[in-house]
Design a protein around this motif. Structure first.
Motif, short mmCIF file in Angstrom:
data_model
loop_
_atom_site.label_atom_id
_atom_site.label_comp_id
_atom_site.label_asym_id
_atom_site.label_seq_id
_atom_site.Cartn_x
_atom_site.Cartn_y
_atom_site.Cartn_z
N UNK A 4 37.05 53.08 -44.41
CA UNK A 4 37.88 52.03 -45.01
C UNK A 4 39.03 52.64 -45.79
N UNK A 5 38.75 53.67 -46.58
CA UNK A 5 39.82 54.28 -47.37
C UNK A 5 40.84 54.97 -46.49
N UNK A 6 40.41 55.64 -45.43
CA UNK A 6 41.36 56.28 -44.51
C UNK A 6 42.23 55.25 -43.81
N UNK A 36 47.41 50.12 -33.69
CA UNK A 36 46.49 51.20 -33.36
C UNK A 36 45.63 51.58 -34.56
N UNK A 37 46.23 51.66 -35.75
CA UNK A 37 45.47 52.03 -36.95
C UNK A 37 44.48 50.92 -37.31
N UNK A 38 44.89 49.66 -37.20
CA UNK A 38 43.95 48.56 -37.43
C UNK A 38 42.77 48.64 -36.46
N UNK A 39 43.07 48.81 -35.19
CA UNK A 39 42.00 48.88 -34.17
C UNK A 39 41.10 50.08 -34.40
N UNK A 40 41.69 51.22 -34.76
CA UNK A 40 40.93 52.43 -35.02
C UNK A 40 39.96 52.21 -36.18
N UNK A 41 40.43 51.61 -37.26
CA UNK A 41 39.56 51.37 -38.42
C UNK A 41 38.43 50.41 -38.10
N UNK A 43 37.18 49.71 -35.14
CA UNK A 43 36.27 50.30 -34.15
C UNK A 43 35.28 51.27 -34.80
N UNK A 44 35.78 52.14 -35.66
CA UNK A 44 34.87 53.08 -36.30
C UNK A 44 33.94 52.41 -37.30
N UNK A 45 34.43 51.44 -38.01
CA UNK A 45 33.56 50.72 -38.95
C UNK A 45 32.45 50.00 -38.19
N UNK A 46 32.81 49.34 -37.10
CA UNK A 46 31.80 48.64 -36.29
C UNK A 46 30.80 49.62 -35.68
N UNK A 47 31.29 50.77 -35.24
CA UNK A 47 30.40 51.77 -34.64
C UNK A 47 29.37 52.26 -35.65
N UNK A 48 29.81 52.52 -36.86
CA UNK A 48 28.88 52.99 -37.89
C UNK A 48 27.95 51.88 -38.33
N UNK A 76 34.29 62.64 -33.85
CA UNK A 76 35.39 61.89 -33.25
C UNK A 76 36.27 61.26 -34.32
N UNK A 77 35.65 60.77 -35.39
CA UNK A 77 36.41 60.19 -36.49
C UNK A 77 37.31 61.25 -37.13
N UNK A 78 36.78 62.44 -37.38
CA UNK A 78 37.56 63.49 -38.02
C UNK A 78 38.74 63.92 -37.15
N UNK A 79 38.49 64.08 -35.86
CA UNK A 79 39.56 64.50 -34.94
C UNK A 79 40.63 63.41 -34.82
#
Length: 124
Positions: A4-6, A36-41, A43-48, A76-79
């Motif tokens: 969320x912070x990223x 893209x940044x909205x979708x990225x955030x 997607x990763x939040x939902x995945x976790x 994948x999140x870090x990269x």
């Protein structure tokens, strides 16, 4: 919390570009970067969040359930975090010469912000 912070940090930088730098207000690549940044955030939040069955096991490990390993997701999140940070930092640098209306002082401030951001990205 890191996701969320990223996400909000990256969004604030892109919105900062849109607010301060006039050519970015209706720029298609900037809008694509925002989406893209909205979708990225999300997607990763939902995945976790949905890596545990039931979902409540994610925040209360005493609940019976199972959580999948998130090691690969974290990598994948870090990269992707690094890649998106580089894209955001390169965005104003690639179009700096188009800002003819801006004074040299403003261009120097923008260059300084990009340099500071680059140092932060390289430190990760």
């Amino acid at each position: 919390v890191m996701i969320i912070s990223s996400t909000f940090t990256k969004l604030s930088l892109v919105y900062f570009y849109r607010r301060v730098l006039p050519p970015y207000r209706k720029s298609i690549p900037t809008i694509v970067l925002l989406v893209f940044v909205y979708a990225w955030g999300v997607a990763y939040l939902a995945t976790i969040l949905f890596s545990c069955i039931p979902i409540s096991t994610r925040w209360d490990p005493m609940n019976p359930g199972y959580c999948y390993s998130t090691g690969e997701v974290n990598e994948a999140f870090d990269i992707s975090n690094l890649g998106i940070s580089v894209l955001i930092l390169l965005r104003p640098a690639t179009r700096m010469r188009e800002f003819q209306a801006l004074s040299r002082e403003v261009k120097a401030w923008i260059g300084g912000l990009v340099s500071l951001g680059t140092m932060c990205v390289l430190q990760k």
